[in-house]
Motif scaffolding. Structure first.
Motif, PDB file in Angstrom:
ATOM      1  N   PRO A  85      12.802   8.269  15.044  1.00 43.10           N
ATOM      2  CA  PRO A  85      12.081   7.508  14.032  1.00 43.10           C
ATOM      3  C   PRO A  85      10.602   7.890  14.061  1.00 43.10           C
ATOM      4  O   PRO A  85      10.080   8.297  15.108  1.00 43.10           O
ATOM      5  N   LEU A  86       9.948   7.762  12.940  1.00 41.13           N
ATOM      6  CA  LEU A  86       8.524   8.109  12.868  1.00 41.13           C
ATOM      7  C   LEU A  86       7.712   7.303  13.878  1.00 41.13           C
ATOM      8  O   LEU A  86       6.796   7.829  14.502  1.00 41.13           O
ATOM      9  N   PRO A 101      -0.413   6.795  10.112  1.00 41.55           N
ATOM     10  CA  PRO A 101      -0.689   5.714   9.158  1.00 41.55           C
ATOM     11  C   PRO A 101       0.555   5.229   8.412  1.00 41.55           C
ATOM     12  O   PRO A 101       0.612   4.083   7.982  1.00 41.55           O
ATOM     13  N   GLY A 102       1.558   6.079   8.302  1.00 45.37           N
ATOM     14  CA  GLY A 102       2.790   5.666   7.636  1.00 45.37           C
ATOM     15  C   GLY A 102       3.527   4.585   8.393  1.00 45.37           C
ATOM     16  O   GLY A 102       4.213   3.748   7.806  1.00 45.37           O
ATOM     17  N   ASN A 133       5.717  -0.794   8.562  1.00 47.91           N
ATOM     18  CA  ASN A 133       5.792  -2.095   9.231  1.00 47.91           C
ATOM     19  C   ASN A 133       5.419  -3.230   8.276  1.00 47.91           C
ATOM     20  O   ASN A 133       6.028  -4.308   8.311  1.00 47.91           O
ATOM     21  N   ALA A 134       4.434  -2.991   7.427  1.00 51.89           N
ATOM     22  CA  ALA A 134       4.038  -4.010   6.442  1.00 51.89           C
ATOM     23  C   ALA A 134       5.161  -4.271   5.461  1.00 51.89           C
ATOM     24  O   ALA A 134       5.445  -5.426   5.109  1.00 51.89           O
ATOM     25  N   ILE A 135       5.853  -3.217   5.036  1.00 56.02           N
ATOM     26  CA  ILE A 135       6.980  -3.387   4.126  1.00 56.02           C
ATOM     27  C   ILE A 135       8.103  -4.152   4.817  1.00 56.02           C
ATOM     28  O   ILE A 135       8.682  -5.082   4.245  1.00 56.02           O
ATOM     29  N   ALA A 136       8.406  -3.783   6.056  1.00 55.91           N
ATOM     30  CA  ALA A 136       9.463  -4.478   6.796  1.00 55.91           C
ATOM     31  C   ALA A 136       9.133  -5.950   6.978  1.00 55.91           C
ATOM     32  O   ALA A 136      10.000  -6.822   6.796  1.00 55.91           O
ATOM     33  N   ASP A 183       0.848  -1.192   0.000  1.00 55.43           N
ATOM     34  CA  ASP A 183       0.000   0.000   0.000  1.00 55.43           C
ATOM     35  C   ASP A 183       0.882   1.239   0.000  1.00 55.43           C
ATOM     36  O   ASP A 183       1.989   1.216   0.552  1.00 55.43           O
ATOM     37  N   PRO A 184       0.395   2.319  -0.591  1.00 60.77           N
ATOM     38  CA  PRO A 184       1.199   3.552  -0.602  1.00 60.77           C
ATOM     39  C   PRO A 184       1.377   4.115   0.801  1.00 60.77           C
ATOM     40  O   PRO A 184       0.516   3.942   1.669  1.00 60.77           O
TER      41      PRO A 184
END
Length: 66
Positions: free
Chosen positions: A42-43, A51-52, A57-60, A25-26
């Motif tokens: 860190p964010l 939401p980022g 986390n999904a990408i990681a 997701d973007p």
């Protein structure tokens, strides 16, 4: 500038053709990224409910699986 759906559509096509491609997701645009960097945090620490953070986390997790 193209919309997210216009940019995402070709990526989804690639992902369905190749098992090597994963389309996540973007990540939403926000000033929180810059604000976190200015705070030297860190964010996920600066704005844990942003939401980022969920998208990152999904990408990681996706990278850890491969």
């Amino acid at each position: 500038m193209k919309s997210v759906s216009e940019l995402r559509s070709p990526l989804i096509e690639v992902a369905t053709v190749s098992p090597l491609a994963t389309v996540f997701d973007p990540i939403p645009r926000a000033t929180a990224f810059a604000d976190a960097a200015m705070s030297l945090q860190p964010l996920a620490v600066y704005a844990p409910k942003h939401p980022g953070v969920q998208a990152l986390n999904a990408i990681a997790s996706g990278l850890e699986e491969n």
